[in-house]
Design an enzyme around this catalytic site. Structure first.
Site, short mmCIF file in Angstrom:
data_model
loop_
_atom_site.label_atom_id
_atom_site.label_comp_id
_atom_site.label_asym_id
_atom_site.label_seq_id
_atom_site.Cartn_x
_atom_site.Cartn_y
_atom_site.Cartn_z
N LYS A 88 29.26 71.31 70.84
CA LYS A 88 29.35 70.89 72.24
C LYS A 88 30.10 71.95 73.03
O LYS A 88 30.93 72.64 72.45
CB LYS A 88 30.02 69.51 72.41
CG LYS A 88 31.41 69.37 71.77
CD LYS A 88 32.59 70.12 72.26
CE LYS A 88 32.98 70.13 73.67
NZ LYS A 88 34.33 70.81 73.84
N ASP A 166 35.94 71.81 79.29
CA ASP A 166 35.64 71.98 77.86
C ASP A 166 36.14 70.78 77.07
O ASP A 166 35.38 70.17 76.31
CB ASP A 166 36.21 73.30 77.32
CG ASP A 166 35.94 73.45 75.83
OD1 ASP A 166 34.82 73.86 75.47
OD2 ASP A 166 36.83 73.09 75.02
#
Ligand code: NAP
Length: 313
Positions: A88, A166
């Site tokens: 991811k 993030d």
């Protein structure tokens, strides 16, 4: 056994991927590609192209590099007929992930856009509870010290690096899995250091289709320990998920408190997808991040210097 090649030997590859692969009897790590990092006892290359040529037995490529270089690598691996596991977030843009999904489909290989936080121990329990007791308000607090969790990771401040999104996209990956109704961003406020391209802090407000508010407060400037919490108020009490989903309580009673097995679960998913000839590509968390960037009210703050401790540390 599914033979894997790991690309990008950095923090998450060492901490999570290698142990998870080694603990799964259906998987074998046969090669690694990284410009600087190597893994003991594994064929090592400095780039993906050399790894694909030198270790043709590889059936699947796991990309643990930052998002920016990932698209070209994923394209190359898919073109070589390899299954691909994306860390991811799955890309820098929504459209590039759609393009990868189409490429994988055309090539007949599996593509996994992984969302490790969805496999935190408390997440499934909370999701099931919310089927019968929909939320009336949600508060997300996702604050950590970037100096501790991303030391030296200059990519995180560059275009495509996500900044504080993030980690915050992990919370979005949980929200998009557990909440019973779709939601949309209605406002977002960014604080971006004057010497960085990406935000160090963000406040986001989402509303679901019934108008329920989801407030998100994210920062890279909180001294340790981090706060990775989601509080969901419902007509039947308040659920509190802590430590990124490892702990779940309901009105103060602990429902789940377990060690994390996120990457073991992700690799079991990936092996199953390959066996079944399927892909799993959910771009919803990434689309929410993109919407936050579209709506962003930008504020410039003082320059970031990793050598200066977080305020209050
Ligand atoms: P990292 O420590 O910086 O490691 C990434 C590695 O990728 C680097 O060590 C680098 O190795 C390689 N790389 C290849 N091309 C690069 C480029 N253009 N710029 C920088 N590095 C490049 O990062 P990380 O923390 O492992 O994170 C990698 C991905 O995993 C990110 O998408 C992040 O969101 C995700 N993730 C991280 C964590 C975490 O706790 N750290 C948790 C879950 C997911 P070489 O220099 O040897 O090529």
């Amino acid at each position: 056994m599914l033979k894997l090649g790991l690309v990008g030997i950095g923090a998450i590859a060492r901490k999570a991927h290698v142990p998870a692969i080694e603990s799964n009897p259906d998987l074998a790590l046969v090669a690694a590609a990284s410009r600087h990092g190597t893994l003991p006892g594994i064929a090592s290359y400095t780039n993906l192209t050399d790894m694909l040529e030198g270790s043709p037995e590889i059936e699947a490529v796991v990309l643990c590099v930052p998002p920016e270089p990932r698209f070209d690598m994923a394209r190359e691996a898919i073109a070589a007929g390899k299954h691909v596991f994306l860390e991811k977030p799955p890309g820098v843009t929504v459209s590039e992930v759609h393009a990868l999904e189409a490429a994988a489909r055309d090539a007949g290989v599996t593509l996994l856009a992984s969302w490790h936080s969805r496999y935190a121990p408390g997440v499934e329990t909370l999701r099931q509870r919310l089927f019968s007791t929909p939320p009336t308000r949600v508060n997300v607090t996702w604050r950590e010290d970037v100096r501790v969790y991303h030391p030296g990771q200059s990519w995180i401040w560059e275009p495509g690096g996500y900044g504080v999104f993030d980690p915050l996209i992990n919370a979005f990956s949980i929200l998009t899995y557990i909440l019973p109704r779709p939601f949309r961003a209605v406002s977002s406020r960014f604080e971006t250091p004057s010497n960085c391209a990406q935000p160090i802090a963000a406040q986001v407000l989402f509303k679901d289709t019934e108008g329920v508010e989801i407030h998100c407060d994210a920062s890279f400037d909180q001294p340790d320990p981090p706060t990775w919490d989601i509080v969901v108020e419902t007509g039947a009490g308040t659920f509190h998920m802590q430590k990124g989903g490892a702990i779940l309580s309901h009105d103060g009673t602990v429902l789940v408190d377990e060690p994390e097995t996120e990457y073991a679960n992700l690799y079991a998913l990936f092996a199953g997808l390959v066996r079944a000839g399927r892909s799993d590509v959910d771009v919803t968390p990434l689309a929410h991040v993109a919407d936050c960037f579209l709506l962003a009210d930008h504020h410039t703050v003082g320059p970031f210097d990793e050598s200066i401790p977080a305020p209050g540390a």
